[in-house]
Scaffold this motif. Sequence first.
Motif, PDB file in Angstrom:
ATOM      1  N   ILE A 101       0.970  -1.108  -0.043  1.00 37.87           N
ATOM      2  CA  ILE A 101      -0.354  -0.140  -0.492  1.00 37.87           C
ATOM      3  C   ILE A 101       1.149   1.472  -0.021  1.00 37.87           C
ATOM      4  CG2 ILE A 101      -1.499   1.407   1.602  1.00 37.87           C
ATOM      5  CD1 ILE A 101      -3.488  -0.751   1.851  1.00 37.87           C
ATOM      6  N   ARG A 102       0.543   1.958  -0.935  1.00 44.82           N
ATOM      7  CA  ARG A 102       1.200   3.837  -0.608  1.00 44.82           C
ATOM      8  C   ARG A 102       0.072   4.438  -0.237  1.00 44.82           C
ATOM      9  NH1 ARG A 102       0.764   7.853  -4.830  1.00 44.82           N
ATOM     10  NH2 ARG A 102       2.837   9.138  -4.101  1.00 44.82           N
ATOM     11  N   ALA A 103       0.190   4.782   0.904  1.00 41.69           N
ATOM     12  CA  ALA A 103      -0.859   5.672   1.866  1.00 41.69           C
ATOM     13  C   ALA A 103      -0.125   6.980   1.020  1.00 41.69           C
ATOM     14  CB  ALA A 103      -1.008   4.862   3.121  1.00 41.69           C
ATOM     15  N   ASP A 104      -0.690   8.202   1.236  1.00 41.44           N
ATOM     16  CA  ASP A 104      -0.302   9.177   0.991  1.00 41.44           C
ATOM     17  C   ASP A 104      -0.944   9.848   2.028  1.00 41.44           C
ATOM     18  OD1 ASP A 104       1.009  11.969   0.510  1.00 41.44           O
ATOM     19  OD2 ASP A 104       0.753  12.210  -1.714  1.00 41.44           O
ATOM     20  N   ILE A 105      -0.352  10.685   3.190  1.00 43.14           N
ATOM     21  CA  ILE A 105      -1.628  11.851   4.302  1.00 43.14           C
ATOM     22  C   ILE A 105      -1.520  13.299   3.411  1.00 43.14           C
ATOM     23  CG2 ILE A 105      -1.137   9.903   6.024  1.00 43.14           C
ATOM     24  CD1 ILE A 105       1.019  13.072   6.412  1.00 43.14           C
ATOM     25  N   GLY A 106      -0.566  13.208   2.594  1.00 43.02           N
ATOM     26  CA  GLY A 106      -1.621  14.649   1.613  1.00 43.02           C
ATOM     27  C   GLY A 106      -2.307  14.285   0.866  1.00 43.02           C
ATOM     28  N   HIS A 107      -3.319  13.496   0.834  1.00 40.01           N
ATOM     29  CA  HIS A 107      -3.694  13.327  -0.455  1.00 40.01           C
ATOM     30  C   HIS A 107      -5.490  13.801  -0.203  1.00 40.01           C
ATOM     31  CE1 HIS A 107      -6.974  11.336  -3.251  1.00 40.01           C
ATOM     32  NE2 HIS A 107      -6.071  10.314  -3.863  1.00 40.01           N
ATOM     33  N   PRO A 108      -6.460  14.901  -0.454  1.00 38.60           N
ATOM     34  CA  PRO A 108      -6.914  15.733  -0.179  1.00 38.60           C
ATOM     35  C   PRO A 108      -8.489  15.018  -0.397  1.00 38.60           C
ATOM     36  CG  PRO A 108      -6.525  16.453  -2.440  1.00 38.60           C
ATOM     37  CD  PRO A 108      -5.332  15.183  -1.973  1.00 38.60           C
ATOM     38  N   VAL A 109      -8.655  13.178  -0.716  1.00 37.93           N
ATOM     39  CA  VAL A 109      -9.820  12.516  -0.417  1.00 37.93           C
ATOM     40  C   VAL A 109      -9.844  11.439   0.736  1.00 37.93           C
ATOM     41  CG1 VAL A 109     -11.892  11.376  -0.932  1.00 37.93           C
ATOM     42  CG2 VAL A 109     -10.593  13.588  -2.956  1.00 37.93           C
ATOM     43  N   LEU A 110      -8.388  11.022   0.222  1.00 39.98           N
ATOM     44  CA  LEU A 110      -9.104   9.425   1.053  1.00 39.98           C
ATOM     45  C   LEU A 110      -8.404  10.115   2.322  1.00 39.98           C
ATOM     46  CD1 LEU A 110      -6.530   7.080  -1.200  1.00 39.98           C
ATOM     47  CD2 LEU A 110      -9.067   7.541  -0.556  1.00 39.98           C
ATOM     48  N   PHE A 111      -7.320  11.000   2.646  1.00 43.81           N
ATOM     49  CA  PHE A 111      -7.254  11.697   3.635  1.00 43.81           C
ATOM     50  C   PHE A 111      -7.640  13.774   4.356  1.00 43.81           C
ATOM     51  CE2 PHE A 111      -3.964   7.594   3.177  1.00 43.81           C
ATOM     52  CZ  PHE A 111      -4.202   7.257   4.391  1.00 43.81           C
ATOM     53  N   ASP A 112      -9.113  12.998   4.231  1.00 38.41           N
ATOM     54  CA  ASP A 112      -9.676  14.140   3.967  1.00 38.41           C
ATOM     55  C   ASP A 112      -8.722  14.928   5.611  1.00 38.41           C
ATOM     56  OD1 ASP A 112     -12.413  16.469   4.045  1.00 38.41           O
ATOM     57  OD2 ASP A 112     -12.196  15.541   6.423  1.00 38.41           O
ATOM     58  N   HIS A 113      -8.773  14.267   6.772  1.00 38.91           N
ATOM     59  CA  HIS A 113      -8.020  14.679   7.855  1.00 38.91           C
ATOM     60  C   HIS A 113      -6.755  13.843   8.501  1.00 38.91           C
ATOM     61  CE1 HIS A 113     -11.906  12.841   8.516  1.00 38.91           C
ATOM     62  NE2 HIS A 113     -11.637  12.186   9.725  1.00 38.91           N
ATOM     63  N   PRO A 114      -6.460  14.124   9.017  1.00 42.63           N
ATOM     64  CA  PRO A 114      -5.190  13.458  10.348  1.00 42.63           C
ATOM     65  C   PRO A 114      -6.169  12.200  11.153  1.00 42.63           C
ATOM     66  CG  PRO A 114      -5.032  15.503  10.463  1.00 42.63           C
ATOM     67  CD  PRO A 114      -6.803  15.559   9.724  1.00 42.63           C
ATOM     68  N   ILE A 115      -5.504  11.292  10.488  1.00 41.28           N
ATOM     69  CA  ILE A 115      -5.627   9.868  11.509  1.00 41.28           C
ATOM     70  C   ILE A 115      -4.506   8.773  11.648  1.00 41.28           C
ATOM     71  CG2 ILE A 115      -6.378   9.072   9.037  1.00 41.28           C
ATOM     72  CD1 ILE A 115      -8.755   7.358  10.607  1.00 41.28           C
ATOM     73  N   ASP A 116      -4.909   8.430  12.492  1.00 38.49           N
ATOM     74  CA  ASP A 116      -3.562   7.772  13.310  1.00 38.49           C
ATOM     75  C   ASP A 116      -3.420   6.080  12.335  1.00 38.49           C
ATOM     76  OD1 ASP A 116      -5.802   5.905  14.540  1.00 38.49           O
ATOM     77  OD2 ASP A 116      -4.730   6.407  16.294  1.00 38.49           O
ATOM     78  N   HIS A 117      -4.436   5.839  11.715  1.00 41.18           N
ATOM     79  CA  HIS A 117      -3.554   4.319  11.344  1.00 41.18           C
ATOM     80  C   HIS A 117      -4.062   5.067   9.600  1.00 41.18           C
ATOM     81  CE1 HIS A 117      -7.845   4.641  12.471  1.00 41.18           C
ATOM     82  NE2 HIS A 117      -8.262   3.943  11.681  1.00 41.18           N
ATOM     83  N   ILE A 118      -3.940   3.341   8.718  1.00 34.77           N
ATOM     84  CA  ILE A 118      -5.001   3.083   7.166  1.00 34.77           C
ATOM     85  C   ILE A 118      -6.562   2.880   7.514  1.00 34.77           C
ATOM     86  CG2 ILE A 118      -4.646   2.383   5.291  1.00 34.77           C
ATOM     87  CD1 ILE A 118      -1.312   2.168   6.065  1.00 34.77           C
ATOM     88  N   TYR A 119      -7.201   3.356   7.294  1.00 38.00           N
ATOM     89  CA  TYR A 119      -8.430   3.018   7.635  1.00 38.00           C
ATOM     90  C   TYR A 119      -9.179   2.211   6.185  1.00 38.00           C
ATOM     91  CZ  TYR A 119     -10.067   6.701   5.469  1.00 38.00           C
ATOM     92  OH  TYR A 119     -10.969   7.607   3.823  1.00 38.00           O
ATOM     93  N   GLY A 120     -10.212   1.891   7.022  1.00 32.73           N
ATOM     94  CA  GLY A 120     -11.108   0.863   5.654  1.00 32.73           C
ATOM     95  C   GLY A 120     -11.024   1.435   4.007  1.00 32.73           C
ATOM     96  N   MET A 121     -10.854   2.967   4.329  1.00 35.72           N
ATOM     97  CA  MET A 121     -10.944   3.502   2.972  1.00 35.72           C
ATOM     98  C   MET A 121     -10.768   3.114   1.741  1.00 35.72           C
ATOM     99  SD  MET A 121     -14.583   3.316   2.437  1.00 35.72           S
ATOM    100  CE  MET A 121     -14.476   4.349   1.007  1.00 35.72           C
ATOM    101  N   VAL A 122      -9.073   3.499   2.207  1.00 36.74           N
ATOM    102  CA  VAL A 122      -7.691   3.193   1.965  1.00 36.74           C
ATOM    103  C   VAL A 122      -7.153   1.871   1.291  1.00 36.74           C
ATOM    104  CG1 VAL A 122      -5.361   3.847   1.824  1.00 36.74           C
ATOM    105  CG2 VAL A 122      -6.709   5.143   2.925  1.00 36.74           C
ATOM    106  N   GLN A 123      -7.372   0.792   2.339  1.00 36.98           N
ATOM    107  CA  GLN A 123      -7.970  -0.574   1.710  1.00 36.98           C
ATOM    108  C   GLN A 123      -8.393  -1.269   0.883  1.00 36.98           C
ATOM    109  OE1 GLN A 123      -7.469  -3.053   5.814  1.00 36.98           O
ATOM    110  NE2 GLN A 123      -7.454  -1.194   7.189  1.00 36.98           N
ATOM    111  N   LEU A 124      -9.492  -0.519   0.989  1.00 36.29           N
ATOM    112  CA  LEU A 124     -10.832  -0.867  -0.248  1.00 36.29           C
ATOM    113  C   LEU A 124      -9.847  -0.590  -1.476  1.00 36.29           C
ATOM    114  CD1 LEU A 124     -13.230  -1.709  -0.808  1.00 36.29           C
ATOM    115  CD2 LEU A 124     -14.456   0.070  -0.662  1.00 36.29           C
ATOM    116  N   GLU A 125      -9.524   0.513  -1.445  1.00 34.21           N
ATOM    117  CA  GLU A 125      -9.190   1.303  -2.603  1.00 34.21           C
ATOM    118  C   GLU A 125      -7.809   0.252  -2.930  1.00 34.21           C
ATOM    119  OE1 GLU A 125      -8.642   3.044  -6.025  1.00 34.21           O
ATOM    120  OE2 GLU A 125     -10.070   2.749  -5.549  1.00 34.21           O
TER     121      GLU A 125
END
Length: 325
Positions: A219-243
């Motif tokens: 997984i390439r999780a970019d916390i700067g992504h304005p949709v997947l990471f609309d706000h700060p979070i402390d884990h790779i949440y479900g919608m990112v894993q779904l995508e």
Amino acid sequence: MGARTVGHRQTITRELVHKWSIDEVFITDFEPISEDRMALGAQLPRAHGFYCEYPLQNRQPDLALLVEICRQACFVVAHQQFGVPVEGNNYQFLFQELDAELVNKRPLDTTRPVNAVVDSTVERVWKRGNMVSGLLWRFVMQANEEKLAVIRIRMTWIERTKWREMREFMRRGRSLPSELKMPDPPTTSLTPQEVGRVNPENIVLADLSYGDEVSTATIRADIGHPVLFDHPIDHIYGMVQLEAARQLAVATISRRTGTPASEIRMTACATSFTSVAEFDLPTELRARVGSADDPAKKHLGTPLTIEVSQQGRVASRFDLHARMD
């Protein structure tokens, strides 16, 4: 579907659906029907930087978008019908199960905005003491008086003070510092076309490789992504894993069939989330496909099983169905 028709004139307040950005709110209205039922309005975007990269003229909706709409509906129901306080943002919600299916696979007429109505029914309630702590929802989504999808979601929630204590305990057990220092997202050599995307910033996979029976990626999780990471979070949440699971499924089917990835659509998904995924650990995906002598086209319309894991610990499992446009 209720005492009055839900409206589509404007979106509801962003706090109710846990968003910071107004443009990521898709719910437009809600109306309680009974103790366990609610009607909600939503508008499907005809163009969106993440969910609708391709022109939507006469195309079927994106199942992930419908899941996101129902995920937002979960928050509305929890706050408005089951008394979970909105003020203070004092509760952490956790995705536990997802079962989603496109019922109507015919293209939508997108020459005008697509207004949807979501019928929400709470099928089961979990309590911690006297307080509601989780729900199982069944959503039936309609547009133009036709059923689009049936989606079930199970979520639980916990007070943030207790969540922080749990997270510190988890991270110690994983030999990680108690305080997360967000790593840079891994680079990727994938092109958008390989995973059915247009914008390279929407690629959430790296290190993709294909085998006869298994495809793998990280997984390439970019916390700067304005949709997947609309706000700060402390884990790779479900919608990112779904995508990520969808992109791996699309790339795998495209490779085995020769079908362009842009023509492959996810039509159903059954998912369980069993462990919290960390940003600062490698997140591996494994897609099980048929043996080398199976007809490649068999995998269009049959489940493709994908596991997401860290340190050998399974974080989630997806059974995806896909078909060609």
